[in-house]
Write a protein that holds these residues in place. Structure first.
Motif, mmCIF file in Angstrom:
data_model
loop_
_atom_site.group_PDB
_atom_site.id
_atom_site.type_symbol
_atom_site.label_atom_id
_atom_site.label_comp_id
_atom_site.label_asym_id
_atom_site.label_seq_id
_atom_site.Cartn_x
_atom_site.Cartn_y
_atom_site.Cartn_z
ATOM 1 N N GLU A 181 -8.291 23.132 18.260
ATOM 2 C CA GLU A 181 -8.350 22.452 18.428
ATOM 3 C C GLU A 181 -6.507 21.578 18.696
ATOM 4 N N ARG A 182 -6.480 21.352 20.002
ATOM 5 C CA ARG A 182 -5.359 20.472 20.304
ATOM 6 C C ARG A 182 -5.817 19.206 20.791
ATOM 7 N N PRO A 183 -5.283 18.020 20.017
ATOM 8 C CA PRO A 183 -5.534 16.874 20.860
ATOM 9 C C PRO A 183 -4.954 16.427 21.850
ATOM 10 N N ILE A 337 -4.550 19.580 15.299
ATOM 11 C CA ILE A 337 -5.885 18.410 14.687
ATOM 12 C C ILE A 337 -5.422 17.457 13.376
ATOM 13 N N SER A 343 -3.342 12.805 17.047
ATOM 14 C CA SER A 343 -5.112 12.402 16.580
ATOM 15 C C SER A 343 -6.097 11.304 16.862
ATOM 16 N N ARG A 349 -9.493 16.584 22.999
ATOM 17 C CA ARG A 349 -9.396 17.531 22.619
ATOM 18 C C ARG A 349 -9.543 19.035 23.571
#
Length: 396
Positions: A181-183, A337, A343, A349
Motif C-alpha cells: 500500500e501507498r499513502p 506505509i 502515513s 491508500r
C-alpha cells in the motif's frame, strides 16, 4: 550468376534498422523503436499521455528519455501501437520494455523500469486501451513469448482491472507479486492528525520561527527550478542518502535530475516544495506531474534541524497548498506505509503491485515463467537481507 534482389548494402542496413511493423487481426499496427527514434515522436507521445487511461509521468518523454541515457546498459525498447482513428493513423499505445529481455530470448518480457521511477503503467489511449493492449499481447505471441510483467501499478486502477478481466474472459492467467500500500492524497480530503500531532507541529514551527524567519514556498518556473534543484542536490547529499551513496548528487544522476527538471518545467509538470529557514531550505520535495495528478518524487531535509521535524512541517504546508489548488485531484506519495511521516498525514491508500499476465491461454509456458519469477524474487530478498545486516553492522 544473378545477383539477389536488393543486394545493395545500404538497403540492407536500412532494412535491419527498421523492421516491418506487425499488424494484428483488428488492424492495430505495432512496431518497436529505440529511444532515439522514439524521441522524434515527442509531440504525438505527449498528446497520448494527456488522454491516457492512467497518467504516468515516468513514461512521458520528459522523464523516460533522460532515464534511458542514464541506464545505457539496458535502455528501453518502446513498443508503439497505432490505429486508424478519425481517418489517420494515430498513436494509441506506448509500452517501454526491457531490450535485455528481448535480446536474450527470455520468455518473460518486463515493462522497463528504472531505479528512479515509481510507476510502471504503460500509456494507452482511453478510447481504445483494451484493443491497444491486446495488440501488444499479439505482438509478444508472434515473437513467441510467454508472459508480460508490469511492475508497480495500481492494482485497483482501470488498467489493472482490464488485465484481470481480459484474463478471465480468455481463461488465461494473471499473477500478482509484491502487493503493498501507498499513502495518497485526494482533493477534498480532510487531513486527520491527532491533537498531540497538531500541537507538536505548531510547537516545532514556533520554535523554528523564534530562531529565524520560516516559511513554505512552492517553486515553479524554469529559472527558479534550475536554481532550486541545485539546492536540493546539495541538501540531499548532506544527509543519510549522501553517506549511503544513494543521493542524486553523483555526476550521472545529477545530470539526469537537472535534465528532467528542466524539461518538465517547460510544460509546467514539475515543482519543488521548500521549507525555508533564515533564507535557506531545510526540507524540500520534488514534485512531478501536472497540478491535477502529482507524484512526490524525491525528498530531503537538513539533519541539523531534525528535532523540529522539518519533513513533517514541509508535508503539512505542501498538503495545505495542494488542497487549496482548484485544479488538484490526486497526489501519490511514491512511498510505502512504513514511512511514518507521510502515513500520519495522508490516510488514504492505494494498493500497488507487480502483475504478470500470460500471453496466451496455454498454461505450461506461463507456469514456468511464474515459477522462475518467484524464485528470482526469493533470491533477491535473501540478498537484500544479507546487505541490510552488513549495513547495520557497519553503522554500529
Amino acid at each position: 550468376f544473378a545477383q539477389p534482389r536488393h543486394s545493395d548494402p545500404r538497403f540492407e542496413r536500412r532494412r535491419v534498422a527498421r523492421p516491418r511493423a506487425f499488424v494484428n487481426a483488428h488492424g492495430y499496427r505495432v512496431e518497436a523503436l529505440d529511444h532515439r527514434r522514439m524521441a522524434i515522436h515527442r509531440d504525438e507521445w505527449l498528446s497520448l499521455a494527456s488522454h491516457s487511461i492512467e497518467p504516468n509521468i515516468f513514461f512521458e518523454p520528459g522523464f523516460v528519455l533522460p532515464a534511458a541515457h542514464l541506464r545505457a546498459a539496458d535502455p528501453p525498447l518502446f513498443i508503439v501501437v497505432r490505429r486508424l482513428v478519425e481517418g489517420r493513423m494515430q498513436l494509441v499505445g506506448v509500452c517501454p520494455i526491457s531490450q535485455r529481455d528481448l535480446r536474450s530470448n527470455r520468455r518473460t518480457i518486463r515493462v522497463w523500469s528504472h531505479v528512479y521511477s515509481a510507476l510502471g503503467t504503460p500509456l494507452f489511449d482511453r478510447r481504445c486501451f483494451k484493443g491497444a493492449f491486446d495488440a501488444i499481447i499479439d505482438w509478444l505471441a508472434y515473437n513467441r513469448r510467454s508472459a508480460l510483467l508490469v511492475a508497480e501499478i495500481g492494482v485497483e486502477g482501470p488498467f489493472a482491472r482490464m488485465l484481470v478481466a481480459r484474463a478471465r474472459r480468455l481463461r488465461s492467467r494473471v499473477s500478482i507479486f509484491d502487493l503493498h500500500e501507498r499513502p495518497v492524497l485526494h482533493a477534498g480530503q480532510d487531513v486527520e492528525l491527532s491533537a498531540n500531532a497538531r500541537r507538536a507541529l505548531v510547537r516545532n514551527h514556533s520554535r523554528l520561527t523564534d530562531l529565524g524567519p520560516t516559511h513554505f514556498r512552492l517553486i515553479r518556473g524554469s529559472a527558479e527550478l534550475a536554481e532550486a534543484i541545485e539546492l536540493f542536490l546539495t541538501l540531499e547529499s548532506s544527509g543519510w542518502k549522501g553517506r549511503r551513496g544513494t543521493a542524486l548528487a553523483n555526476d550521472a544522476a545529477a545530470i539526469f535530475a537537472r535534465s528532467i527538471v528542466r524539461t518538465l518545467a517547460g510544460s509546467n509538470a514539475c515543482s519543488i516544495g521548500s521549507l525555508e529557514h533564515n533564507g535557506r531550505p531545510i526540507a524540500m520535495f520534488v514534485l512531478l506531474g501536472l497540478a491535477n495528478h502529482i507524484v512526490c518524487w524525491k525528498t530531503a531535509f537538513d539533519e541539523e534541524f531534525s528535532k523540529y521535524s522539518p519533513g513533517l512541517l514541509l508535508l503539512a504546508s505542501l498538503t495545505e497548498s495542494l488542497l487549496a489548488d482548484p485544479h488538484f485531484e490526486f497526489a501519490d506519495s511514491c512511498t510505502g506505509i512504513e514511512n511514518a511521516t507521510v502515513s500520519r498525514m495522508w490516510k488514504s491508500r492505494i494498493r500497488v503491485g507487480d502483475l504478470m499476465v500470460a500471453v496466451s491461454p496455454r498454461f505450461i509456458g506461463f507456469r514456468v515463467a511464474d515459477a522462475r519469477e518467484r524464485l528470482r524474487r526469493s533470491a533477491r530478498q535473501a540478498a537484500k537481507a544479507v546487505f541490510r545486516a552488513a549495513w547495520d553492522r557497519r553503522r554500529r
